[in-house]
Structures are given as structure tokens and as C-alpha cells.
Motif scaffolding. Structure first.
Motif, short mmCIF file in Angstrom:
data_model
loop_
_atom_site.label_atom_id
_atom_site.label_comp_id
_atom_site.label_asym_id
_atom_site.label_seq_id
_atom_site.Cartn_x
_atom_site.Cartn_y
_atom_site.Cartn_z
N THR A 170 0.84 -1.21 0.00
CA THR A 170 0.00 0.00 0.00
C THR A 170 0.87 1.25 0.00
O THR A 170 0.58 2.23 -0.71
CB THR A 170 -0.94 0.00 1.21
N ASP A 171 1.94 1.23 0.80
CA ASP A 171 2.88 2.36 0.80
C ASP A 171 3.41 2.63 -0.59
O ASP A 171 3.64 3.78 -0.98
CB ASP A 171 4.06 2.08 1.74
N LEU A 172 3.62 1.57 -1.36
CA LEU A 172 4.18 1.69 -2.70
C LEU A 172 3.12 2.04 -3.74
O LEU A 172 3.44 2.21 -4.92
CB LEU A 172 4.87 0.37 -3.10
N GLY A 173 1.85 2.11 -3.31
CA GLY A 173 0.78 2.41 -4.24
C GLY A 173 0.34 1.21 -5.07
O GLY A 173 -0.40 1.36 -6.04
N ARG A 174 0.76 0.02 -4.67
CA ARG A 174 0.39 -1.19 -5.41
C ARG A 174 -0.82 -1.83 -4.74
O ARG A 174 -0.78 -2.93 -4.20
CB ARG A 174 1.60 -2.14 -5.45
N ASP A 175 -1.94 -1.08 -4.77
CA ASP A 175 -3.13 -1.49 -4.02
C ASP A 175 -3.79 -2.75 -4.57
O ASP A 175 -4.32 -3.56 -3.81
CB ASP A 175 -4.15 -0.35 -3.99
N GLY A 176 -3.77 -2.91 -5.88
CA GLY A 176 -4.36 -4.12 -6.45
C GLY A 176 -3.66 -5.37 -5.96
O GLY A 176 -4.30 -6.36 -5.58
N VAL B 37 -3.04 -9.99 -1.65
CA VAL B 37 -2.27 -10.52 -0.52
C VAL B 37 -3.13 -10.51 0.75
O VAL B 37 -3.10 -11.46 1.55
CB VAL B 37 -0.98 -9.70 -0.32
N ALA B 38 -3.92 -9.45 0.93
CA ALA B 38 -4.80 -9.38 2.11
C ALA B 38 -5.81 -10.52 2.10
O ALA B 38 -6.13 -11.10 3.15
CB ALA B 38 -5.52 -8.04 2.15
N MET B 39 -6.33 -10.85 0.93
CA MET B 39 -7.29 -11.95 0.83
C MET B 39 -6.65 -13.29 1.19
O MET B 39 -7.30 -14.16 1.76
CB MET B 39 -7.88 -11.99 -0.58
N ASN C 25 -8.70 2.90 -0.83
CA ASN C 25 -7.79 3.49 -1.81
C ASN C 25 -8.25 3.18 -3.23
O ASN C 25 -8.05 3.99 -4.14
CB ASN C 25 -6.37 2.95 -1.60
N LEU C 26 -8.85 2.00 -3.41
CA LEU C 26 -9.31 1.59 -4.73
C LEU C 26 -10.71 2.10 -5.03
O LEU C 26 -11.30 1.74 -6.05
CB LEU C 26 -9.28 0.05 -4.83
N ARG C 27 -11.25 2.93 -4.13
CA ARG C 27 -12.58 3.54 -4.28
C ARG C 27 -13.71 2.52 -4.20
O ARG C 27 -14.82 2.77 -4.67
CB ARG C 27 -12.70 4.33 -5.59
N GLY C 28 -13.46 1.39 -3.59
CA GLY C 28 -14.52 0.41 -3.37
C GLY C 28 -15.12 0.63 -1.99
O GLY C 28 -14.89 -0.16 -1.06
N MET C 29 -15.92 1.69 -1.85
CA MET C 29 -16.37 2.12 -0.53
C MET C 29 -17.31 1.10 0.13
O MET C 29 -17.23 0.87 1.33
CB MET C 29 -17.05 3.49 -0.63
N GLU C 30 -18.20 0.51 -0.64
CA GLU C 30 -19.13 -0.46 -0.05
C GLU C 30 -18.38 -1.69 0.44
O GLU C 30 -18.64 -2.23 1.52
CB GLU C 30 -20.21 -0.85 -1.07
N GLN C 31 -17.40 -2.14 -0.36
CA GLN C 31 -16.60 -3.30 0.06
C GLN C 31 -15.73 -2.94 1.26
O GLN C 31 -15.52 -3.78 2.15
CB GLN C 31 -15.72 -3.78 -1.11
N ALA C 32 -15.21 -1.71 1.30
CA ALA C 32 -14.41 -1.28 2.44
C ALA C 32 -15.25 -1.26 3.71
O ALA C 32 -14.81 -1.69 4.78
CB ALA C 32 -13.82 0.11 2.17
N ARG C 33 -16.49 -0.77 3.58
CA ARG C 33 -17.39 -0.74 4.74
C ARG C 33 -17.60 -2.17 5.27
O ARG C 33 -17.55 -2.42 6.47
CB ARG C 33 -18.73 -0.14 4.32
N HIS C 34 -17.81 -3.11 4.35
CA HIS C 34 -18.01 -4.52 4.73
C HIS C 34 -16.77 -5.04 5.47
O HIS C 34 -16.89 -5.73 6.49
CB HIS C 34 -18.29 -5.36 3.49
N ALA C 35 -15.56 -4.71 4.96
CA ALA C 35 -14.33 -5.20 5.59
C ALA C 35 -14.17 -4.63 7.00
O ALA C 35 -13.80 -5.36 7.93
CB ALA C 35 -13.13 -4.83 4.72
#
Length: 628
Positions: A80-86, A91-93, A115-125
Motif C-alpha cells: 500500500t505504501d508503494l501504491g500497489r493497491d491491487g 495478498v490481504a485476501m 484506496n481503490l474507491r470500493g467504498m461499499e466493500q471497504a465498509r463490509h471489511a
């Protein structure tokens, strides 16, 4: 080997990081695949921003222990620090698959998805993390951020208060709760909260900056107090990092050569600031100035692409510390560095505290000085900052541009205004699309008096926080307490589409400027769409910007010097539909032919100011040090 690792771990836990790093490296020299040494050494590397080395260590640790979820989780942070969010999300999964009850992994996944703008999925996490660990203050705080971004201020407030209860020493909920209170129009409550937070966290520049910004919204804080607060910010946060003596600059002292100008901003994107920054960058005479842009946020969109296309040099500072950023700018031999953020969101004023360039200038993004001795100048004009009046509230030297300190580029091409709404509706509609943080109880009281004195008139307010039912109810109650029935007020949330937002001005006959915090972009947009703006002239910059704008198009008669005059001007306009109709069709041409739209003229006066600043610096720092 075990004894050496245990010794390294002990130093790590005691905070002896240099000794711990040496011992981890010794362990890895003998056992390069040692999983725990790799993992722990990677933690130290990440703290030093040596991210690629940290990734390599984590990967070796994973190879040695492929079923350890915690190592995968640590790796996500560095990616994430490197901006490699995908990649980080994948890796998180894996970490979650290995340990479904791993709250920290769900939390990190939420951060990545945000960071990936997946707000609904972020809320779930985040909610999954909280089901596992209900006391996880960080997850409550970040869940509050999701609600806040969606305009759900009530639930955001609840989340932040929960986080503060669980972990009173964590600063972020205080910062964001202060923003929520401000967005709800509860400015005094926001200031009180941030002042309390500063007592607990006296050394956090960001929190202190938020407090400074909030002070401008209150009608009860005089400019001299605001100045003292800014000066205190500089003494607390900037002075300790300012080197003495200052850095030695090797820039050529040639007074008339092409200047290297750097712009530092978080808003090289679709933001209100870009409507004024882009015209300057487009208008610069490239034979006179070489442009460097330094983004300090990762926000990017189509507007970012435009900025990149018109600038000669582009270098992001987001992954650098303030000291590293200043060093990078000095390496670029910038002559004049311009701060376009001040104490606003995502600001980095301490880059300037490190004296990154010989001449440092504040402009545009913030309605005040910075409070730093290392900021040399501030660009403004004689209406926004009257000579002999506001100078004493600045450490910077105020440079007043003759034709105003702003040049406006509409965010979108739109058709001119249509028919006057009053003639279509049979009543006058007032309106304000300013952030409702500016619509204080005092503003509501004056606008209510106006509605009472203009029979059948209506008021439209549009602001993102009006998506929140509690905020809507609060404002309805404020107007009702001032004698205004709910059915005379329309409270609209943010309109996402910029074209639809601008077309919403087709519903308004007269725009009302809030006080003491005037509109800037909103005032320009109203005028561009054919809607005259009535403003109340205050004492300091934040309360005089719209007066400056109106002066540029010859409408000084819409500037009031008292609340009663404000009412008289607005009532007079409401009674003169012929004038309103004429203004509706002539305001855009008036702006087009005014300094507000003179891109090259504006850039020329800014460049002339830069040249004077540069010559003054050269005169004070002797002959060219590169001369034979």
C-alpha cells in the motif's frame, strides 16, 4: 542462531532500533531465509521508507512460512505504501483465507479497498473486523471516514465518538470529528473539540492546522486572535525544523534569467482550487518561467491529466518526508516555491519550514497567512487585504496584485443562463451553494430577515452535508426559530455531475454570500451562470474575497458594509426584475472581458511579482556565486 535472534528481538522491543537492525542483518547473513528475522527486519525497513527492501524480506519470510497470515498482512501495508493497491488486496485476501478471524487483516483490506474507491466493500471489511474485535478503535475511525465521505454525518459522528471512547489517545477521530461538526454547521463545537484535542496532542501539525482553518468560519473570533493562533502554530511546529543558518542555495544569481517556479498542491485534480490554478499555469510565459509541479496528494483524475500536459516537470512528494521533499526541491534548484494549500486538507506546510527554495510564496488555497517565518510573501490584492490594515496579521510580506489575485476557469463549458426564474415562478429565489460550514446561525438569522421582508421569496441551499437527515433537520430548525416556514427553504445535497451542478443556478435569481467566510469558487460560478452575488464586506481576507471579485466586473454596488445594507441591496435587486434579467444575460460577457478571465494578463502580473521577489533576493544575497 536462536540466541542472536532473541537478542535482536529484545533490542527491537526496547526501541533500540539501530542495534536491532544490525543484529537482524547478522542473523540473515547466516540464515537468509530466517522467517522471523526477515519479518522483523522488514518492519524496520518500512519505518525507514525502504519499501522495496522490505517487500523482498517479507517475500523471503513467506517462502519460509507460507501459512503465516501475519506476514502476509504486514506485506499488504508495504505494498500500500508503494501504491500497489491491487496487489495488496490479493495478498490481504490470502491472509484472510488463512485466518478468517484475523481482524487486522480485515482492517487492512478495508484500507486498501478505500484506496481503490470500493467504498461499499471497504465498509463490509471494517464491519467484519469489528465483529471480530468490537474494541478496534482504528476500524471505528475508518468506518466513520466512509460514512463521512458519503455525507452520512450522523453515523460518522457516532463512529468517531466510539473510537475516541475506546482509544482516547488516538488523534485521527478528533481531527475527523472536528470536520464533521464543522460540516454540520456546528463551528463553535468544532473549534472547542479541536482545542481540547490539541491539549492532548500538542505536537500534531495537522490537527493544529485544522483548528486554524476552523477559526475562519466563526464570526466570534477576531482576525488578531486568528493571527496569534497562526503565529503559535509556526512557533510550535515550524521553528523546530527550520535550520539555522538556512540552507545554502547554489541557484544562479542572474536577476533577469528564466526563473524556475515550483507549485506545491494537493489539488492538481477536480477541485475548486484547480479553477484558479490552471489559468495561471496555462498563462505563464515559458520564456520567462519554467514550471515545476509537486503534488502532495494521490488524488488523480482527468483534470490531473490536463495539469501534467501543461507543466514542464511533474514530481510527486507524497512518498517523501517533509525534509526529503525540501531536499528534492532544492536539488531541482527552484527559485520561487509557491504553496497552494496553506492549512487546508492534505497540506504540507512543513516542507516550507525546511526552506526548500530561496523565495517562498503563499497563494490561493488558504484565506490567510501561514504563521511561518520561512514563508516570505503572500499574493493578494488591495480589496481582499487593504493596505495598512491586514499587514499586521501576517508574517509574510503581502504582495497586492493590481488586477486582483484570482483568475477563473469554469470547471466545465456550459450554455449561458436562460430565462430569469422569478418571471417564470412569480416569486424571487435566493440561493447559496457554499459549503454549509459557512452558513452559521448568524448567517441564517440575516437570511431569514431577508425572506421575511421579501414576500413569497424562497431560499435554496446546496451543500454535501444536506444529504444527512440530522443536518437537514438542524437547519430547518434554525430557520424556523427565525420565523421561516420549512416549505420556503430547499436544502439540496451535493450534485455529483458538474454540469448538473452548474445548471442548478438556473433555479436562482440572486446568490447570497455567507459571512465571515465568503465564497470564492461559488461566487465565480454564480456570476458565470448569470446570478448576481450580494456580499457583506468584513475586516480581513476571508470576509472580503467576493468584494474583490465583484470589483473586477464593476459591481461594487452589490457589496454591503453592514448587515442592514446587505438586506437593502438584496431587497432592491429582488424588486428590480428588469435589472436581474439584464444581469442574467450580461454577467458572463462582463466576466469574459474582465481581469477574472484574462489568463495571460493575470499570469503576466504574477510573473512581474515573482521577478521583483527574485531581484530582491539577489540584491540581498550578493553576486552570482557561480561567477568566475
Amino acid at each position: 542462531m536462536s540466541e542472536l535472534f532473541d537478542k535482536a528481538l529484545a533490542h527491537h522491543q526496547q526501541g533500540n532500533l539501530r542495534e536491532a537492525e544490525q543484529l537482524y542483518r547478522a542473523v540473515l547473513a547466516e540464515a537468509p531465509d530466517h522467517p522471523f528475522a526477515n519479518n522483523n527486519y522488514a518492519i524496520l525497513l518500512r519505518a525507514q521508507r525502504r519499501w522495496e527492501e522490505a517487500v523482498a524480506c517479507y517475500q523471503r519470510a513467506i517462502t519460509a512460512m507460507p501459512e503465516d497470515a501475519s506476514i502476509y498482512n504486514n506485506l499488504t501495508c508495504v505494498l500500500t505504501d508503494l501504491g500497489r493497491d491491487g496487489q495488496a488486496a490479493k495478498v490481504a485476501m490470502i491472509a484472510i483465507a488463512l485466518r478468517p478471524d484475523y481482524a487486522e487483516a480485515w482492517f487492512n483490506l478495508g484500507n486498501i479497498l478505500r484506496n481503490l474507491r470500493g467504498m461499499e466493500q471497504a465498509r463490509h471489511a471494517y464491519r467484519r473486523a469489528l465483529r471480530i474485535r468490537p474494541d478496534m478503535a482504528e476500524a471505528w475511525s475508518n468506518l466513520g471516514d466512509i460514512h463521512k465521505s458519503e455525507g452520512d454525518l450522523t453515523h460518522a459522528l457516532e463512529c468517531y465518538r466510539t473510537a475516541m471512547r475506546l482509544q482516547p489517545q488516538m488523534p485521527q477521530p478528533y481531527v475527523n470529528l472536528g470536520e464533521v461538526l464543522k460540516e454540520q454547521g456546528r463551528v463553535t463545537d468544532a473549534i472547542t473539540l479541536l482545542q481540547h484535542a490539541m491539549e492532548q496532542h500538542p505536537n500534531l501539525p495537522l490537527m493544529h492546522s485544522n483548528l486554524l482553518f476552523a477559526l475562519h468560519y466563526s464570526p466570534h473570533v477576531p482576525p488578531e486572535v486568528i493571527f496569534r493562533a497562526h503565529k503559535h502554530w509556526g512557533e510550535r511546529h515550524a521553528d523546530p525544523v527550520t535550520s539555522n543558518p538556512p540552507p545554502v542555495f547554489t541557484n544562479s544569481r542572474e536577476p533577469n534569467r528564466r526563473l524556475r517556479i515550483g507549485y506545491v498542491s494537493p489539488d492538481f485534480c477536480g477541485h475548486a482550487v484547480s479553477c484558479f490554478l490552471e489559468p495561471l499555469l496555462r498563462g505563464h510565459e515559458r520564456s520567462q518561467v519554467e514550471i515545476f509541479c509537486y503534488p502532495i496528494s494521490k488524488r488523480q483524475d482527468a483534470v490531473t491529466d490536463r495539469f501534467r500536459a501543461i507543466t514542464g516537470h511533474w514530481f510527486s512528494l507524497t512518498d517523501l518526508t517533509d525534509a526529503q521533499a525540501a531536499e528534492r526541491i532544492r536539488a531541482d534548484q527552484i527559485d520561487i516555491l509557491v504553496d497552494v494549500a496553506g492549512h487546508t486538507c492534505d497540506c504540507r506546510p512543513l516542507i516550507f519550514a525546511h526552506r526548500a527554495a530561496p523565495v517562498q510564496v503563499s497563494w490561493l488555497g488558504y484565506p490567510d497567512g501561514t504563521g511561518m517565518k520561512t514563508m516570505d510573501y503572500r499574493l493578494t490584492d488591495a480589496i481582499a487585504d487593504p493596505p495598512g490594515v491586514t499587514d499586521r496579521w501576517h508574517l509574510e510580506t503581502l504582495v497586492r496584485l493590481d488586477n486582483g489575485f484570482l483568475c477563473f476557469r469554469p470547471s466545465l463549458d456550459t450554455a449561458p443562463a436562460g430565462e430569469l426564474p422569478a418571471r417564470r415562478n412569480g416569486f424571487v429565489t435566493f440561493g447559496s451553494f457554499n459549503n454549509n460550514s459557512k452558513v452559521t446561525p448568524e448567517v441564517v438569522a440575516l437570511w431569514s430577515r431577508l425572506l421575511l421582508r421579501v414576500p413569497r421569496s424562497r431560499l435554496i441551499l446546496k451543500s454535501k452535508p444536506f444529504a444527512d437527515p440530522t443536518t437537514q433537520t438542524r437547519y430547518q430548525s434554525l430557520f424556523h426559530a427565525n420565523g421561516i416556514a420549512t416549505d420556503r427553504i430547499d436544502l439540496l445535497p451535493q450534485i455529483a455531475d458538474q454540469g448538473d451542478h452548474l445548471r442548478a443556478y438556473d433555479r436562482i435569481d440572486i446568490a447570497l454570500d455567507p459571512f465571515p467566510y465568503n465564497g470564492t469558487t461559488t461566487s465565480c460560478e454564480a456570476l458565470w451562470m448569470g446570478v448576481p452575488v450580494v456580499t457583506l464586506l468584513g475586516t480581513h481576507h476571508v470576509a472580503r474575497v467576493t468584494a474583490s471579485l465583484l470589483h473586477r466586473i464593476g459591481l461594487d454596488d452589490l457589496v454591503a458594509d453592514s448587515p442592514e445594507t446587505y438586506l437593502q441591496i438584496a431587497i432592491g435587486l429582488a424588486a428590480d426584475l428588469d435589472r436581474l434579467a439584464t444581469l442574467r444575460h450580461t454577467l458572463r460577457p462582463r466576466m469574459q472581458s474582465s481581469p477574472l478571465r484574462d489568463t495571460y494578463g493575470f499570469a503576466a502580473q504574477v510573473e512581474a511579482a515573482y521577478r521583483r521577489m527574485w531581484k530582491d533576493w539577489v540584491s540581498r544575497h550578493g553576486a552570482d556565486i557561480n561567477a568566475a
